[in-house]
Design an enzyme around this catalytic site. Structure first.
Site, PDB file in Angstrom:
ATOM      1  N   SER A   1       1.657  -9.922  -1.039  1.00  0.00           N
ATOM      2  CA  SER A   1       1.262  -8.519  -0.872  1.00  0.00           C
ATOM      3  C   SER A   1       1.526  -7.929   0.508  1.00  0.00           C
ATOM      4  CB  SER A   1      -0.221  -8.348  -1.227  1.00  0.00           C
ATOM      5  OG  SER A   1      -1.036  -9.163  -0.409  1.00  0.00           O
TER       6      SER A   1
ATOM      7  N   LYS B   1       0.813  -1.231   0.000  1.00  0.00           N
ATOM      8  CA  LYS B   1       0.000   0.000   0.000  1.00  0.00           C
ATOM      9  C   LYS B   1       0.843   1.276   0.000  1.00  0.00           C
ATOM     10  CE  LYS B   1      -4.334  -1.734   0.740  1.00  0.00           C
ATOM     11  NZ  LYS B   1      -4.254  -2.923   1.600  1.00  0.00           N
TER      12      LYS B   1
ATOM     13  N   GLU C   1      -9.704   6.455   3.527  1.00  0.00           N
ATOM     14  CA  GLU C   1     -10.545   5.420   4.123  1.00  0.00           C
ATOM     15  C   GLU C   1      -9.653   4.214   4.382  1.00  0.00           C
ATOM     16  OE1 GLU C   1     -10.083   5.653   0.876  1.00  0.00           O
ATOM     17  OE2 GLU C   1      -9.523   3.557   0.563  1.00  0.00           O
TER      18      GLU C   1
END
Ligand SMILES: *Cc1c(COP(=O)(O)O)cnc(C)c1O
Length: 395
Positions: free
Chosen positions: A379, A91, A113
Site C-alpha cells: 500500500s 491514497k 482529516e
C-alpha cells in the site's frame, strides 16, 4: 443467502453502513448521495480521472512477482506496487476522484482529516494541482510524530490545523473536520481518506480505489493465465487499500480475502487497534460498524506503532466481511510488523510503510500451498517511517 458483499442501494453492507448524521450535515451528505453515481459515470469524468491516474499518479502500478520472497515461503507471491504511486501510497487514487467530483459540485474549498499524514499529503497535492484552497485537520500528537508529512502539506500550500481534543489523533481530527463542514456547507467539500464515514463515502472511496483490483485482474491474467489469485491480502486501517484490491473479487468466493489489522502491543494488552476482533457494533463518524468501545459505549483509544492503522473503527464493508466470515482477519503486533519492514527491505529491496509491513507478517501466521497465488497490496512506501525504523532497530 447472501447475494453480494458490496453495498446495497440504501448504503448498507449487510448490517453495517448507512448514514447516521446530525441534521446539520444532512444537506451536504444528501447532495453527495444524489449526485455521486451520476457524476462518476459520466464519460468526461472517467476520461479525466483515468488520464490523471495515468499521467500524474503513474498508473498502472506494476504487479511484481517477488521471487526471493516466494522461494523463502514456498508459494507464489505478487506485490501490487501502490508504493510507487505519486506521493507514495494508494491514497491519491481517491483524492484525485474526489477533487474532480468537488469541482463538478462547484466547491471552492477542501477540508480533510489525516492521521499519518498520507491522506493529508494526497489531498494537499490534488488541491495544488487544481488551485483549490485546502485545510487539513490533524491531531496534535500526529503532527509531532509525522513531521515530514506536515512539512510536505505546508510546502504544497495547505493549512494544517491541529486537533487538540481527546487522544489528539485521527478520530479527533475527523471530529474537527466534521465540525468545519457543518459550519461551511455550501462552498466546502470534505475529502474523507478511507472507506469510512456516512454513505455514500465508503462506496465512493471503494469505487475510486477499485482501480487497484481491476489492474490486478488484467495483470494476473497476462502473467498467470487467470485473473483470479487464491488469496488477496491487505492491511486494514479504515480499509481503503484493502477495499480497492478486493473490489472485483468480493463476490467471487474462489478468491480468499485476508484482512490484516494492527494488534499493537497485543490484542489483550489494551494497546491495540484490532478493530474487528475487539470491536462491537456501534456508530462512529456517521457509520454503523464494528468499533472498539467500553461496555457503556465510550470509544476506546486505539493504539498502533503505525499512525495509519490506529483508528478505533473500520469501514462497513470490512465489518461485514468479518461478520459473514467472507474475510479472514489476522492481527499483527508492532513487533511482528517492524520485523517485516526489515524482511521486505532485505529480501526484495522494497522498504514498505509500517502499515504495509503488517500485511506481509501473515506469511509467518498461515501456511500456504506451493502453487497458491497470493497478491499482497503493497500500500505504501516507508520513507515517512524511516525515523521509526531507525530508532527501533538502532540502525
Ligand atoms: C493510510 C494508509 C493505510 C491505511 O488506510 P486504509 O484506508 O486502510 O488503506 C495503509 N497503508 C498506507 C501506506 C497508508 O498510507
Amino acid at each position: 443467502m447472501i447475494n453480494t458483499y458490496n453495498v446495497n442501494e440504501k448504503g448498507y453492507y449487510g448490517d453495517f453502513g448507512g448514514a447516521y448524521i446530525p441534521e446539520m450535515m444532512y444537506a451536504n451528505i444528501e447532495e453527495l448521495r444524489t449526485k455521486y453515481l451520476k457524476i462518476c459515470s459520466e464519460e468526461k469524468f472517467l476520461k479525466e480521472f483515468n488520464d490523471l491516474l495515468k499521467q500524474y499518479v503513474g498508473r498502472p502500478t506494476p504487479l511484481y512477482y517477488a521471487e526471493r520472497l516466494s522461494l523463502n515461503y514456498n508459494t507464489k507471491i505478487y506485490l501490487k506496487r501502490e508504493d510507487l504511486c505519486h506521493t507514495g501510497a494508494h491514497k491519491i487514487n481517491n483524492t484525485i476522484g474526489q477533487i474532480l467530483l468537488a469541482k463538478r459540485l462547484g466547491k471552492t474549498r477542501i477540508i480533510a482529516e489525516t492521521g499519518a499524514g498520507q491522506h493529508g499529503v494526497a489531498t494537499a497535492t490534488v488541491c495544488a494541482l487544481m488551485g483549490i484552497k485546502c485545510i487539513i485537520y490533524m491531531g496534535e500528537v500526529d503532527i509531532s510524530r509525522q513531521a515530514p508529512n506536515v512539512a510536505r502539506m505546508k510546502m504544497l500550500g495547505a493549512e494544517v490545523k491541529p486537533a487538540i481534543s481527546g487522544s489528539k489523533t485521527l478520530k479527533d481530527a475527523t471530529n474537527e473536520a466534521i465540525r468545519d463542514w457543518i459550519n461551511n456547507p455550501i462552498d466546502t467539500h470534505y475529502i474523507i481518506g478511507s472507506v469510512v464515514g456516512p454513505h455514500p463515502y465508503p462506496d465512493m472511496v471503494a469505487r475510486f480505489q477499485s482501480v487497484i483490483g481491476d489492474e490486478v485482474m488484467d495483470q494476473l491474467k497476462k502473467m498467470e493465465g487467470s485473473e483470479n489469485p487464491n488469496y488477496v491480502i491487505a492491511c486494514v486501517g479504515g480499509g481503503s487499500n484493502a477495499a480497492g484490491l478486493f473490489y472485483p473479487y468480493l463476490d467471487n468466493e474462489n478468491v480468499k480475502i485476508i484482512c490484516v489489522e494492527a494488534a499493537g502491543k497485543g490484542i489483550d494488552t489494551g494497546k491495540s487497534a484490532a478493530t474487528s476482533i475487539l470491536g462491537k457494533e456501534g456508530i462512529i463518524h456517521g457509520s454503523k460498524t464494528l468499533l472498539m468501545q467500553s461496555f457503556d459505549g465510550q470509544i476506546t483509544e486505539p493504539y498502533s506503532i503505525s499512525a495509519g492503522l490506529d483508528y478505533p473503527g473500520v469501514g462497513p464493508m470490512h465489518a461485514n466481511l468479518y461478520k459473514t466470515k467472507r474475510g479472514e482477519f489476522i492481527s499483527i503486533t508492532d513487533k511482528e510488523a517492524m520485523q517485516w519492514g526489515l524482511n521486505l527491505s532485505r529480501l526484495e529491496g522494497i522498504i514498505p510503510a509500517i502499515e504495509t509491513s503488517h500485511a506481509f507478517a501473515v506469511l509467518d501466521k498461515k501456511k500456504f500451498k506451493k502453487d497458491d497465488i497470493l497478491v499482497f497490496n503493497c500500500s505504501g512506501r516507508g520513507d515517512k517511517d524511516l525515523d521509526t525504523y531507525i530508532d527501533y532497530f538502532k540502525l
